[in-house]
Enzyme design. Structure first.
Site, mmCIF file in Angstrom:
data_model
loop_
_atom_site.group_PDB
_atom_site.id
_atom_site.type_symbol
_atom_site.label_atom_id
_atom_site.label_comp_id
_atom_site.label_asym_id
_atom_site.label_seq_id
_atom_site.Cartn_x
_atom_site.Cartn_y
_atom_site.Cartn_z
ATOM 1 N N GLY A 46 0.836 -1.194 0.000
ATOM 2 C CA GLY A 46 0.000 0.000 0.000
ATOM 3 C C GLY A 46 0.870 1.242 0.000
ATOM 4 C CD GLN A 51 3.425 5.713 2.656
ATOM 5 O OE1 GLN A 51 2.429 5.183 2.166
ATOM 6 N NE2 GLN A 51 4.413 5.007 3.184
ATOM 7 C CB CYS A 88 5.309 2.132 7.462
ATOM 8 S SG CYS A 88 4.874 3.626 6.562
ATOM 9 C CG LEU A 89 6.710 0.928 1.456
ATOM 10 C CD1 LEU A 89 6.063 1.247 0.117
ATOM 11 C CD2 LEU A 89 7.830 -0.080 1.291
ATOM 12 C CG HIS A 130 -0.504 1.253 7.211
ATOM 13 N ND1 HIS A 130 0.428 0.761 8.097
ATOM 14 C CD2 HIS A 130 0.167 2.088 6.381
ATOM 15 C CE1 HIS A 130 1.607 1.309 7.816
ATOM 16 N NE2 HIS A 130 1.486 2.103 6.775
ATOM 17 C CD GLU A 131 -1.059 2.519 2.725
ATOM 18 O OE1 GLU A 131 -0.553 3.658 2.733
ATOM 19 O OE2 GLU A 131 -0.405 1.502 2.968
ATOM 20 C CG HIS A 134 0.440 6.804 5.543
ATOM 21 N ND1 HIS A 134 1.588 7.249 6.140
ATOM 22 C CD2 HIS A 134 0.656 5.489 5.281
ATOM 23 C CE1 HIS A 134 2.459 6.243 6.244
ATOM 24 N NE2 HIS A 134 1.910 5.166 5.731
HETATM 25 ZN ZN ZN Z 1 2.810 3.353 5.746
#
Ligand code: ZN
Length: 157
Positions: A46, A51, A88-89, A130-131, A134
């Protein structure tokens, strides 16, 4: 379509409340395409627009059942609780245990600007939550317990 640079924790864009998209324009469609390319290249399951430094309410998710490209996503219903390991990226190298709803219903616009409603459980529900976090400047490390170094155990979101 381009792979964009992923912002990391400490970058203020990750802590802003993202702006709603007024119109699903060509620019937003291009953003979605770049986000999908960036997510798959990472690889992750995701990605949210903040991000990659874009302060818009846009997310992409693919937990292995196909790509979801969502604009202005909102959780309209949630039920159940389940704890699982997340990464998380934007927070490379760390994972933690996060408790989230097991099932969610998400309303959003698709890339054609049509309203869609998605009922998701388990991993897809987790990725969506999660997204969407963000988009409100929330990172999984704000909610996680037992934050630890990742041992290649979880792909990022
Ligand atoms: Zn994330």
């Amino acid at each position: 379509m381009a792979i964009r640079k992923i912002c990391r924790v400490g970058d203020p864009v990750l802590r802003q409340k993202a702006e709603p998209v007024v119109k699903v324009s060509q620019k937003i469609k291009d953003l979605l395409a770049d986000m999908a390319a960036t997510m798959y290249a990472a690889p992750g399951v995701g990605l949210a627009a903040p991000q990659i430094g874009v302060n818009k309410r846009v997310i992409v998710v693919d937990v292995g059942d196909g790509l979801l490209e969502l604009v202005n996503p909102v959780i309209v219903k949630q039920s159940g609780r389940v704890t699982a390991t997340e990464g998380c990226l934007s927070v490379p190298g760390l994972v933690g245990d996060v408790t989230r709803a097991y099932e969610v219903v998400v309303r959003a616009l698709d890339k054609k600007g049509r309203q869609v409603e998605i009922t998701a459980t388990d991993l897809l529900a987790r990725a969506l939550q999660h997204e969407i976090d963000h988009l409100d400047g929330i990172l999984f490390i704000d909610k996680a317990e037992n934050i630890r170094e990742a041992a290649e155990e979880k792909e990022g979101e």
